[in-house]
Design a protein around this motif. Sequence first.
Motif, PDB file in Angstrom:
ATOM      1  N   LEU A  35       0.829  -1.198   0.000  1.00  0.00           N
ATOM      2  CA  LEU A  35       0.000   0.000   0.000  1.00  0.00           C
ATOM      3  C   LEU A  35       0.870   1.256   0.000  1.00  0.00           C
ATOM      4  N   TYR A  44      -0.985  -1.387  -6.106  1.00  0.00           N
ATOM      5  CA  TYR A  44      -1.698  -1.444  -4.826  1.00  0.00           C
ATOM      6  C   TYR A  44      -1.452  -0.221  -3.933  1.00  0.00           C
ATOM      7  N   TYR A 102      -4.946  -7.033  -0.696  1.00  0.00           N
ATOM      8  CA  TYR A 102      -4.817  -5.666  -1.212  1.00  0.00           C
ATOM      9  C   TYR A 102      -6.041  -5.264  -2.025  1.00  0.00           C
ATOM     10  N   ASP A 103      -6.593  -6.211  -2.767  1.00  0.00           N
ATOM     11  CA  ASP A 103      -7.851  -5.917  -3.473  1.00  0.00           C
ATOM     12  C   ASP A 103      -8.943  -5.538  -2.473  1.00  0.00           C
ATOM     13  N   LEU A 106      -8.204  -2.051  -0.834  1.00  0.00           N
ATOM     14  CA  LEU A 106      -8.463  -0.913  -1.718  1.00  0.00           C
ATOM     15  C   LEU A 106      -9.965  -0.645  -1.872  1.00  0.00           C
TER      16      LEU A 106
END
Length: 299
Positions: A35, A44, A102-103, A106
């Motif tokens: 991130l 990401y 991470y998907d 986000l």
Amino acid sequence: KIAAAFYRYDALVKLSDVASFQFNGKTTIHTKNYLKSAFLIKDYVSKDAVGLIAGQNSDKSGYCLITAVQKDGLAYVIVVMDAAGEQRDAEGNRWFEAGNAYDDMLKLIPWTLSSFGYATLAAQGDVIDELHVAMGQSYDHVLVTPKETREILLNTDIDLKNVSRTVEYDPEKVYEGTVDDKKVFIVDAPVKKGTVLGKLLFSYEGQPLAEVELVAQETVDASGMLSALSKIKNFLFSGTMKIILQILGAVLILYLLYVIVSSILRAVNRSKRKKARRRPPQKKTPEPPSEMEKTKPRD
């Protein structure tokens, strides 16, 4: 809980938030929290993410990602656990399968920033109710207001019109009565400004949200004459007075019984005396002489 405690220390948060730093002035180390850095894996990075940590408990699975976001002076710690692990090949390439931590993060970050905010449920000075004041010197009512402004963190989807408000008064200070044929809540004078008279409860769909104390907005002094009359009235209708009246009633009944019985007895005695006065005296019949008296010689 550990991440929330960690977040309280600015130095630790600042350290976890850097994308890279130089070690010994020679070697550059890049964070593995993607991130914050796209050096090892791209796509990401989030400008809103603050730290905190990322890693996995095995080579291929159990990935955990923890970060924080800030808005309007508030911090939100977001945690994704046990997600798909980071993949690597022999050439050193790194990637994640679709639907990874991470998907998810986000999606969670913008949702968090747009979904929560402080809402004012009640402001100090708002008039919540009006109480009738018994025995007030100058006023016969007093306004009730929140002791302080009450704000709460809510989901922005909640319409404040659907938040229920319930007033609960202290039964030792406020009671229900009738004034001009209307049922009202009453408080006895004197009432001092700021006196806590009850509380205001907030709930949403049956779930409690918050509460705030309700206080008198102004002072209402007691009327001396009305107060004295009220004390007399309260004494006359008190439990003690009822007992006194019951005792007096019992004594009165006993006294009446005594008077009635005494009157009956006196009437009976008078009747007996009257009958005794009207009856003529009876003459005694001489008894016949005995044998000895018959044979006794006379002088």
